[in-house]
Design an enzyme around this catalytic site. Structure first.
Site, PDB file in Angstrom:
ATOM      1  N   SER A 124      41.765  63.774  45.820  1.00 11.91           N
ATOM      2  CA  SER A 124      42.767  62.943  45.151  1.00 11.91           C
ATOM      3  C   SER A 124      42.570  63.062  43.645  1.00 11.91           C
ATOM      4  CB  SER A 124      42.677  61.491  45.623  1.00 11.91           C
ATOM      5  OG  SER A 124      41.343  61.031  45.567  1.00 11.91           O
ATOM      6  N   GLU A 128      43.395  61.180  39.776  1.00 15.53           N
ATOM      7  CA  GLU A 128      43.750  59.908  39.122  1.00 15.53           C
ATOM      8  C   GLU A 128      44.374  60.141  37.748  1.00 15.53           C
ATOM      9  OE1 GLU A 128      40.852  56.709  39.428  1.00 15.53           O
ATOM     10  OE2 GLU A 128      41.176  56.255  37.300  1.00 15.53           O
ATOM     11  N   THR A 177      46.252  54.262  37.276  1.00 15.88           N
ATOM     12  CA  THR A 177      45.453  53.087  36.914  1.00 15.88           C
ATOM     13  C   THR A 177      46.332  51.916  36.492  1.00 15.88           C
ATOM     14  OG1 THR A 177      45.234  53.801  34.634  1.00 15.88           O
ATOM     15  CG2 THR A 177      43.491  54.487  36.148  1.00 15.88           C
ATOM     16  N   TYR A 178      45.689  50.747  36.499  1.00 16.32           N
ATOM     17  CA  TYR A 178      46.361  49.492  36.149  1.00 16.32           C
ATOM     18  C   TYR A 178      45.612  48.943  34.945  1.00 16.32           C
ATOM     19  CZ  TYR A 178      48.848  45.188  37.493  1.00 16.32           C
ATOM     20  OH  TYR A 178      49.697  44.105  37.558  1.00 16.32           O
ATOM     21  N   ARG A 209      38.855  44.416  41.044  1.00 11.76           N
ATOM     22  CA  ARG A 209      38.782  43.181  40.269  1.00 11.76           C
ATOM     23  C   ARG A 209      39.341  43.424  38.877  1.00 11.76           C
ATOM     24  NH1 ARG A 209      33.516  40.998  37.235  1.00 11.76           N
ATOM     25  NH2 ARG A 209      34.150  42.799  36.008  1.00 11.76           N
ATOM     26  N   ASP A 222      38.908  44.364  34.721  1.00 10.67           N
ATOM     27  CA  ASP A 222      38.248  43.646  33.625  1.00 10.67           C
ATOM     28  C   ASP A 222      39.350  43.002  32.807  1.00 10.67           C
ATOM     29  OD1 ASP A 222      35.545  44.544  34.118  1.00 10.67           O
ATOM     30  OD2 ASP A 222      36.237  46.524  33.463  1.00 10.67           O
ATOM     31  N   LYS A 262      33.890  44.019  50.724  1.00 13.37           N
ATOM     32  CA  LYS A 262      35.239  44.593  50.513  1.00 13.37           C
ATOM     33  C   LYS A 262      35.692  45.284  51.800  1.00 13.37           C
ATOM     34  CE  LYS A 262      33.993  46.109  45.880  1.00 13.37           C
ATOM     35  NZ  LYS A 262      34.339  46.840  44.655  1.00 13.37           N
ATOM     36  N   PHE A 296      32.550  55.671  26.534  1.00 12.81           N
ATOM     37  CA  PHE A 296      33.049  55.090  27.774  1.00 12.81           C
ATOM     38  C   PHE A 296      31.902  54.812  28.754  1.00 12.81           C
ATOM     39  CE2 PHE A 296      35.522  55.480  31.828  1.00 12.81           C
ATOM     40  CZ  PHE A 296      36.252  54.325  31.634  1.00 12.81           C
ATOM     41  N   HIS A 329      37.335  62.700  44.208  1.00 14.82           N
ATOM     42  CA  HIS A 329      38.452  62.048  43.504  1.00 14.82           C
ATOM     43  C   HIS A 329      38.286  62.406  42.024  1.00 14.82           C
ATOM     44  CE1 HIS A 329      41.308  58.747  42.534  1.00 14.82           C
ATOM     45  NE2 HIS A 329      40.492  58.450  41.534  1.00 14.82           N
TER      46      HIS A 329
HETATM   47  P1  FAD Z   1      34.207  43.759  42.215  1.00 16.63           P
HETATM   48  O1  FAD Z   1      34.091  44.493  43.490  1.00 16.63           O
HETATM   49  O2  FAD Z   1      34.806  42.405  42.261  1.00 16.63           O
HETATM   50  O3  FAD Z   1      32.724  43.705  41.589  1.00 16.63           O
HETATM   51  C1  FAD Z   1      32.507  43.282  40.247  1.00 16.63           C
HETATM   52  C2  FAD Z   1      31.086  42.724  40.094  1.00 16.63           C
HETATM   53  O4  FAD Z   1      30.959  41.469  40.793  1.00 16.63           O
HETATM   54  C3  FAD Z   1      29.963  43.597  40.698  1.00 16.63           C
HETATM   55  O5  FAD Z   1      28.845  43.424  39.853  1.00 16.63           O
HETATM   56  C4  FAD Z   1      29.706  43.016  42.091  1.00 16.63           C
HETATM   57  O6  FAD Z   1      28.363  43.172  42.482  1.00 16.63           O
HETATM   58  C5  FAD Z   1      30.050  41.540  41.905  1.00 16.63           C
HETATM   59  N1  FAD Z   1      30.819  40.949  43.023  1.00 16.63           N
HETATM   60  C6  FAD Z   1      31.732  41.568  43.810  1.00 16.63           C
HETATM   61  N2  FAD Z   1      32.328  40.678  44.634  1.00 16.63           N
HETATM   62  C7  FAD Z   1      31.800  39.464  44.350  1.00 16.63           C
HETATM   63  C8  FAD Z   1      32.032  38.148  44.837  1.00 16.63           C
HETATM   64  N3  FAD Z   1      32.953  37.893  45.774  1.00 16.63           N
HETATM   65  N4  FAD Z   1      31.301  37.108  44.300  1.00 16.63           N
HETATM   66  C9  FAD Z   1      30.390  37.348  43.322  1.00 16.63           C
HETATM   67  N5  FAD Z   1      30.119  38.586  42.823  1.00 16.63           N
HETATM   68  C10 FAD Z   1      30.829  39.629  43.314  1.00 16.63           C
HETATM   69  N6  FAD Z   1      39.683  49.063  35.929  1.00 16.63           N
HETATM   70  C11 FAD Z   1      40.936  48.742  35.518  1.00 16.63           C
HETATM   71  O7  FAD Z   1      41.096  47.811  34.692  1.00 16.63           O
HETATM   72  N7  FAD Z   1      42.045  49.422  35.980  1.00 16.63           N
HETATM   73  C12 FAD Z   1      41.949  50.416  36.881  1.00 16.63           C
HETATM   74  O8  FAD Z   1      42.955  50.997  37.300  1.00 16.63           O
HETATM   75  C13 FAD Z   1      40.643  50.791  37.344  1.00 16.63           C
HETATM   76  N8  FAD Z   1      40.475  51.761  38.264  1.00 16.63           N
HETATM   77  C14 FAD Z   1      39.220  52.047  38.740  1.00 16.63           C
HETATM   78  C15 FAD Z   1      39.090  53.022  39.748  1.00 16.63           C
HETATM   79  C16 FAD Z   1      37.843  53.337  40.252  1.00 16.63           C
HETATM   80  C17 FAD Z   1      37.705  54.366  41.344  1.00 16.63           C
HETATM   81  C18 FAD Z   1      36.671  52.673  39.753  1.00 16.63           C
HETATM   82  C19 FAD Z   1      35.311  53.031  40.268  1.00 16.63           C
HETATM   83  C20 FAD Z   1      36.807  51.699  38.757  1.00 16.63           C
HETATM   84  C21 FAD Z   1      38.074  51.370  38.247  1.00 16.63           C
HETATM   85  N9  FAD Z   1      38.255  50.390  37.275  1.00 16.63           N
HETATM   86  C22 FAD Z   1      39.525  50.070  36.830  1.00 16.63           C
HETATM   87  C23 FAD Z   1      37.098  49.671  36.707  1.00 16.63           C
HETATM   88  C24 FAD Z   1      36.820  48.331  37.461  1.00 16.63           C
HETATM   89  O9  FAD Z   1      37.931  47.486  37.400  1.00 16.63           O
HETATM   90  C25 FAD Z   1      35.637  47.666  36.785  1.00 16.63           C
HETATM   91  O10 FAD Z   1      34.471  48.415  37.055  1.00 16.63           O
HETATM   92  C26 FAD Z   1      35.419  46.202  37.129  1.00 16.63           C
HETATM   93  O11 FAD Z   1      34.414  45.692  36.238  1.00 16.63           O
HETATM   94  C27 FAD Z   1      34.939  45.929  38.554  1.00 16.63           C
HETATM   95  O12 FAD Z   1      35.939  46.110  39.472  1.00 16.63           O
HETATM   96  P2  FAD Z   1      35.572  46.058  41.057  1.00 16.63           P
HETATM   97  O13 FAD Z   1      36.828  46.171  41.786  1.00 16.63           O
HETATM   98  O14 FAD Z   1      34.488  46.992  41.364  1.00 16.63           O
HETATM   99  O15 FAD Z   1      35.009  44.558  41.118  1.00 16.63           O
END
Ligand code: FAD
Length: 282
Positions: A8, A10, A41-42, A99, A101, A157, A208, A258
């Site tokens: 895939s 991105e 991406t978002y 999630r 940022d 997840k 980055f 990816h």
């Molecule tokens: P989570 O899975 O929620 O994890 C975040 C942190 O919280 C981790 O430290 C985890 O250990 C902890 N955690 C997880 N779940 C919980 C819970 N329920 N309670 C307490 N702690 C928890 N960012 C963007 O803004 N836009 C994008 O399009 C984007 N695309 C991405 C694509 C990929 C493939 C990757 C790897 C990253 C991408 N990111 C993007 C970056 C990502 O949004 C950030 O890394 C963000 O800080 C974490 O997102 P996550 O979904 O991993 O969060």
């Protein structure tokens, strides 16, 4: 190498008409490798909500499979479900749920919605319609409480209904293999696809990587820094390093790759050719 690795690519949501036109060429060129999807991406906090959606619909309309990234960010959960349902109505069947940022400045008291909660929300409102991808971090997310806690949350997840994880980029294959082993010990049996960041610009990558917690090993950082004055040499060296990394990953059993394309097709194309990935005949 395994027979049919998942491939895939991105993109980020191009904001200008010129950028969108360039992406059409990028899709056309990279489609040769029969990718499962092109993801878009978002922007942090939902800052590219409309551009992401427009681009995803354009890619889908051109006959490719498009996967929007999605996070609750600065929006309400209701808005995000509406957006997911609009993708469902448009025939999109893959998502990358994150999630995200918050962009600097929004911060304050706003609580980010963790990806496991977003996956649960999508499953509650859209059933099994979407194949849901989530993020994973072989070198561990920078805010993680611990190595095992980060893997625990990745497991949550999957329990919430995710189908596959895509990793943050890394340049140390061992970090990935050890992570996958630790995930398996924690009961995770879903595919974890390595995210691959080509090496094209040292200064951007270093900035980055410091922010997202991805490690550039010392031996690599020093060489990239030295080559940063001669971009052609850096690209040649970067292609060799990343090709070797991809080969090691696929040989070691990674389910696919990816590619973070930065909206360019040339480097990803060369990497895929170096790896001998099958090319569609026109
Ligand atoms: P989570 O899975 O929620 O994890 C975040 C942190 O919280 C981790 O430290 C985890 O250990 C902890 N955690 C997880 N779940 C919980 C819970 N329920 N309670 C307490 N702690 C928890 N960012 C963007 O803004 N836009 C994008 O399009 C984007 N695309 C991405 C694509 C990929 C493939 C990757 C790897 C990253 C991408 N990111 C993007 C970056 C990502 O949004 C950030 O890394 C963000 O800080 C974490 O997102 P996550 O979904 O991993 O969060």
């Amino acid at each position: 190498m395994m027979n049919n690795p998942h491939i895939s690519f991105e993109f980020f949501a191009a904001k200008t008409e010129e950028g969108r036109q360039k992406l059409k060429t990028t899709c056309l060129e990279l489609d040769k490798f029969s990718p499962e999807f092109f993801s878009v991406t978002y922007g942090a906090g939902g800052s590219t909500r409309d551009t992401t959606k427009d681009l995803v619909l354009d890619i889908q309309a051109d006959g490719y499979s498009a996967a929007p990234h999605l996070s609750v960010g600065g929006d309400s959960k209701t808005d995000v479900i509406q957006l997911a349902k609009s993708y469902q109505d448009a025939g999109i069947n893959k998502l990358v749920a994150l999630r995200g940022d918050l962009p600097s400045g929004i911060g304050g008291t706003k609580q980010l919605v963790h990806a496991n909660e977003l996956v649960a929300l999508i499953r509650e409102h859209c059933g099994d319609h979407f194949e849901i991808n989530v993020a994973a971090y072989p070198e561990i997310h920078p805010e993680a409480e611990s190595y095992s806690k980060d893997i625990f949350w990745l497991g949550e997840k999957f329990k919430a209904g995710a189908d596959r994880a895509i990793t943050q980029y890394f340049y140390n294959a061992q970090a990935y293999f050890r992570f996958v082993e630790a995930c398996a010990r924690a009961g995770i049996d879903k595919p974890i696809v390595p995210g691959i960041m080509p090496l094209t610009n040292f200064h951007n990558l270093a900035r980055f990587s410091d922010n997202c917690g991805a490690d550039i090993p010392r031996w690599l950082r020093w060489q990239l820094q030295e080559l940063s004055e001669t971009p052609e040499d850096l690209i040649k060296f970067g292609l060799e390093v990343v090709t070797n990394l991809c080969e090691d990953l696929l040989k070691g059993g990674a389910p696919g790759l990816h590619f973070y394309t930065m909206n360019q097709w040339q480097i990803s194309d060369t990497l895929c050719r170096n790896l001998g990935l099958p090319i569609k005949t026109p």
